[in-house]
Design a protein around this motif. Sequence first.
Motif, short mmCIF file in Angstrom:
data_model
loop_
_atom_site.label_atom_id
_atom_site.label_comp_id
_atom_site.label_asym_id
_atom_site.label_seq_id
_atom_site.Cartn_x
_atom_site.Cartn_y
_atom_site.Cartn_z
N ARG A 161 0.83 -1.21 0.00
CA ARG A 161 0.00 0.00 0.00
C ARG A 161 0.86 1.25 0.00
O ARG A 161 0.53 2.25 -0.60
CB ARG A 161 -0.94 0.03 1.21
N GLY A 162 2.01 1.20 0.66
CA GLY A 162 2.89 2.35 0.72
C GLY A 162 3.71 2.53 -0.55
O GLY A 162 4.40 3.52 -0.70
N GLY A 163 3.63 1.59 -1.44
CA GLY A 163 4.37 1.67 -2.69
C GLY A 163 5.44 0.60 -2.77
O GLY A 163 5.86 0.04 -1.77
N VAL A 164 5.86 0.35 -3.97
CA VAL A 164 6.89 -0.66 -4.23
C VAL A 164 8.17 0.06 -4.59
O VAL A 164 8.16 1.12 -5.23
CB VAL A 164 6.45 -1.55 -5.42
N ASP A 165 9.27 -0.51 -4.18
CA ASP A 165 10.57 0.03 -4.56
C ASP A 165 10.66 0.06 -6.07
O ASP A 165 10.28 -0.90 -6.76
CB ASP A 165 11.67 -0.86 -3.96
N ASP A 166 11.15 1.17 -6.63
CA ASP A 166 11.21 1.34 -8.08
C ASP A 166 12.04 0.25 -8.77
O ASP A 166 11.69 -0.24 -9.83
CB ASP A 166 11.78 2.71 -8.44
N ARG A 167 13.13 -0.14 -8.14
CA ARG A 167 13.98 -1.18 -8.72
C ARG A 167 13.23 -2.52 -8.81
O ARG A 167 13.30 -3.22 -9.82
CB ARG A 167 15.24 -1.33 -7.87
N VAL A 168 12.49 -2.85 -7.75
CA VAL A 168 11.70 -4.09 -7.74
C VAL A 168 10.63 -4.02 -8.83
O VAL A 168 10.40 -4.99 -9.56
CB VAL A 168 11.06 -4.31 -6.35
N LEU A 169 9.99 -2.87 -8.94
CA LEU A 169 8.93 -2.71 -9.94
C LEU A 169 9.49 -2.83 -11.36
O LEU A 169 8.87 -3.48 -12.22
CB LEU A 169 8.24 -1.36 -9.74
N ASP A 191 9.18 5.32 -11.59
CA ASP A 191 9.27 6.49 -10.71
C ASP A 191 7.97 6.57 -9.92
O ASP A 191 6.93 6.93 -10.45
CB ASP A 191 9.50 7.76 -11.53
N ASP A 192 8.03 6.18 -8.65
CA ASP A 192 6.87 6.17 -7.76
C ASP A 192 5.68 5.41 -8.36
O ASP A 192 4.54 5.89 -8.35
CB ASP A 192 6.44 7.60 -7.40
N ALA A 207 -0.84 -4.53 -16.02
CA ALA A 207 -1.32 -5.63 -15.18
C ALA A 207 -0.34 -6.03 -14.09
O ALA A 207 -0.68 -6.78 -13.18
CB ALA A 207 -1.64 -6.85 -16.05
N VAL A 208 0.88 -5.50 -14.13
CA VAL A 208 1.90 -5.85 -13.14
C VAL A 208 1.53 -5.23 -11.79
O VAL A 208 1.17 -4.04 -11.71
CB VAL A 208 3.30 -5.40 -13.60
N ARG A 209 1.63 -6.04 -10.74
CA ARG A 209 1.30 -5.56 -9.40
C ARG A 209 2.23 -4.42 -9.00
O ARG A 209 3.44 -4.53 -9.11
CB ARG A 209 1.42 -6.71 -8.40
N GLY A 210 1.66 -3.29 -8.57
CA GLY A 210 2.43 -2.14 -8.13
C GLY A 210 2.51 -1.02 -9.16
O GLY A 210 2.92 0.09 -8.83
N VAL A 211 2.13 -1.30 -10.40
CA VAL A 211 2.19 -0.28 -11.45
C VAL A 211 0.99 0.65 -11.30
O VAL A 211 -0.16 0.23 -11.26
CB VAL A 211 2.20 -0.92 -12.86
N GLU A 212 1.29 1.94 -11.18
CA GLU A 212 0.24 2.96 -11.03
C GLU A 212 -0.15 3.57 -12.37
O GLU A 212 -1.25 4.07 -12.53
CB GLU A 212 0.72 4.06 -10.08
#
Length: 146
Positions: free
Chosen positions: A73-81, A104-105, A128-133
């Motif tokens: 919920r707080g966001g995913v690390d950009d490198r992981v994403l 980037d965020d 569709a990737v988890r964490g993509v805004e």
Amino acid sequence: MNRSQTFLFGVTLGAGLAYFLDRDKGARRQALVKDRLTHVGHEVQDATRSTVRHVRNRATGLAHEAGARVMERGGVDDRVLEERVRSAIGRRISNPGRIDVTADDGRITLTGDAPSGEVQTLVRTVKAVRGVEGVTNSLDLRRGEA
């Protein structure tokens, strides 16, 4: 039941009893029926176990997926994403090495060149990737390639 149905039922029952209670072959026939019923019981038991295992694994997977979403919920690390997106597109398009991915965020920017026939699939896959805004498509299109 009328008389003819009762008669037919009696004859059928008598024939069945004679078949299974025969002195010479009755014991063998009874054993065959018992073996078949045992086999069917084992198949039902195996199918039940398999179904229960499948449902349990699906439920566990859904619980882990839900937990992962709550933790992010707080966001995913950009490198992981970025790595998640690269992994996803690597399975969906013909030449993923020509695509650059930056995050980037939670917003993904796609640069590089891609076949025009694969861009729609590429963007849909990234979304569709988890964490993509969101996705910014800055791709150069190559015509006539797929």
